[in-house]
Scaffold this motif. Structure first.
Motif, PDB file in Angstrom:
ATOM      1  N   SER A  49      66.541 -55.619  82.817  1.00 44.11           N
ATOM      2  CA  SER A  49      65.647 -56.774  82.935  1.00 44.11           C
ATOM      3  C   SER A  49      64.362 -56.561  82.140  1.00 44.11           C
TER       4      SER A  49
ATOM      5  N   LEU B 143      64.717 -65.343  83.116  1.00 43.30           N
ATOM      6  CA  LEU B 143      66.005 -64.645  83.186  1.00 43.30           C
ATOM      7  C   LEU B 143      65.797 -63.201  83.628  1.00 43.30           C
ATOM      8  N   ALA B 144      64.757 -62.543  83.094  1.00 40.44           N
ATOM      9  CA  ALA B 144      64.460 -61.163  83.485  1.00 40.44           C
ATOM     10  C   ALA B 144      64.108 -61.084  84.969  1.00 40.44           C
ATOM     11  N   PHE B 145      63.377 -62.078  85.457  1.00 37.15           N
ATOM     12  CA  PHE B 145      63.004 -62.103  86.879  1.00 37.15           C
ATOM     13  C   PHE B 145      64.253 -62.208  87.755  1.00 37.15           C
TER      14      PHE B 145
ATOM     15  N   VAL C  67      70.678 -52.682  86.100  1.00 45.07           N
ATOM     16  CA  VAL C  67      70.301 -54.094  85.915  1.00 45.07           C
ATOM     17  C   VAL C  67      68.788 -54.238  85.880  1.00 45.07           C
ATOM     18  N   MET C  68      68.075 -53.526  86.752  1.00 42.70           N
ATOM     19  CA  MET C  68      66.614 -53.603  86.745  1.00 42.70           C
ATOM     20  C   MET C  68      66.048 -53.054  85.439  1.00 42.70           C
TER      21      MET C  68
ATOM     22  N   VAL D  27      65.194 -57.522  78.638  1.00 43.06           N
ATOM     23  CA  VAL D  27      65.270 -58.983  78.535  1.00 43.06           C
ATOM     24  C   VAL D  27      63.867 -59.576  78.484  1.00 43.06           C
ATOM     25  N   ALA D  28      62.953 -59.064  79.321  1.00 40.52           N
ATOM     26  CA  ALA D  28      61.584 -59.575  79.325  1.00 40.52           C
ATOM     27  C   ALA D  28      60.918 -59.363  77.964  1.00 40.52           C
TER      28      ALA D  28
ATOM     29  N   THR E 111      57.571 -58.925  86.538  1.00 39.43           N
ATOM     30  CA  THR E 111      57.879 -59.958  85.555  1.00 39.43           C
ATOM     31  C   THR E 111      56.965 -61.164  85.721  1.00 39.43           C
TER      32      THR E 111
ATOM     33  N   PHE F 193      67.287 -61.216  86.927  1.00 40.34           N
ATOM     34  CA  PHE F 193      67.979 -59.932  86.850  1.00 40.34           C
ATOM     35  C   PHE F 193      67.299 -58.879  87.728  1.00 40.34           C
ATOM     36  N   MET F 194      65.963 -58.894  87.734  1.00 41.57           N
ATOM     37  CA  MET F 194      65.228 -57.918  88.537  1.00 41.57           C
ATOM     38  C   MET F 194      65.540 -58.092  90.023  1.00 41.57           C
TER      39      MET F 194
END
Length: 217
Positions: free
Chosen positions: A206, A151-153, A202-203, A209-210, A2, A155-156
């Motif tokens: 993410s 946010l993606a980071f 979740v990954m 989300v990204a 990300t 979540f990752m």
């Protein structure tokens, strides 16, 4: 990953741009009263600031003359003269540019594309509002929503910890309200398995989300 995407996409989120049809243009060169914009494989667009209230947008061999017809505190309004003699008016409605034809009727153009190629017959080559946006930098916009990358980071990282670290999984168990339902609760093997599966989910989420960061809001 990300963070790499964020660094490689920095110019996408910070460069102010305008669109003509499906092509995104950003400033390439500014020299005296002439600004040149480029948009990928599309040809350059030149914007010349003439004396007074007029600006000329040159696309290929065609000149489009935009004149501002109001002054503050009135909302911005413009006239757009096309090379074919057609004239339109454009009004700023709280930041949204609305185009009107010579009869005062709203111009709403919905374009159809296939493989990046326009397949319908356009009213004009370029919408009047798009030409006004090209001529005036205050209507150029930064693209995307970079907050989604952060946010993606997050979540990752959370997903990776759920998948990889048993101590993290155990701590989440004891922070969960479900452990209050049992005497001397202990996480089961099934709980650890589901934590790993949830971390993978979740990954994966993410990444979605990204991708939302590149969708204009």
């Amino acid at each position: 990953m990300t963070l790499a995407v964020a660094l490689l996409s920095h110019s996408y989120f910070t460069d102010r741009a305008f669109y003509l049809n499906q092509d995104r243009y950003t400033l390439q060169r500014l020299q005296n009263d002439l600004a040149t914009y480029r948009g990928g494989s599309a040809g350059p667009v030149d914007v010349r600031v003439s004396g007074g209230r007029e600006r000329t947008v040159r696309i290929g061999a065609d000149d489009y003359v935009i004149a501002k017809t109001t002054a503050p505190p009135l909302p911005a309004a413009f006239t757009v003269a096309y090379p074919n003699g057609h004239r339109y008016s454009v009004e700023d409605n709280n930041g949204m540019l609305l185009s009107y034809d010579a009869k005062g009727e709203l111009v709403v153009e919905i374009a159809a594309y296939s493989g990046g190629v326009r397949i319908d017959e356009p009213i004009e080559s370029y919408l009047p509002a798009s030409l006004v946006a090209a001529a005036y930098p205050e209507y150029h916009r930064a693209q995307g929503r970079p907050g989604f990358l952060f946010l993606a980071f997050a979540f990752m990282i959370f997903g990776w910890c759920c998948f990889r670290y048993e101590r993290f999984q155990t701590r989440l168990f004891y922070l969960s309200p479900r452990q209050l339902l049992y005497d001397n609760p202990e996480p089961s093997d099934f709980y650890y398995f589901m934590s790993k599966a949830g971390g993978i989910a979740v990954m994966g989420g993410s990444i979605w989300v990204a991708c939302q960061a590149f969708v204009s809001g």
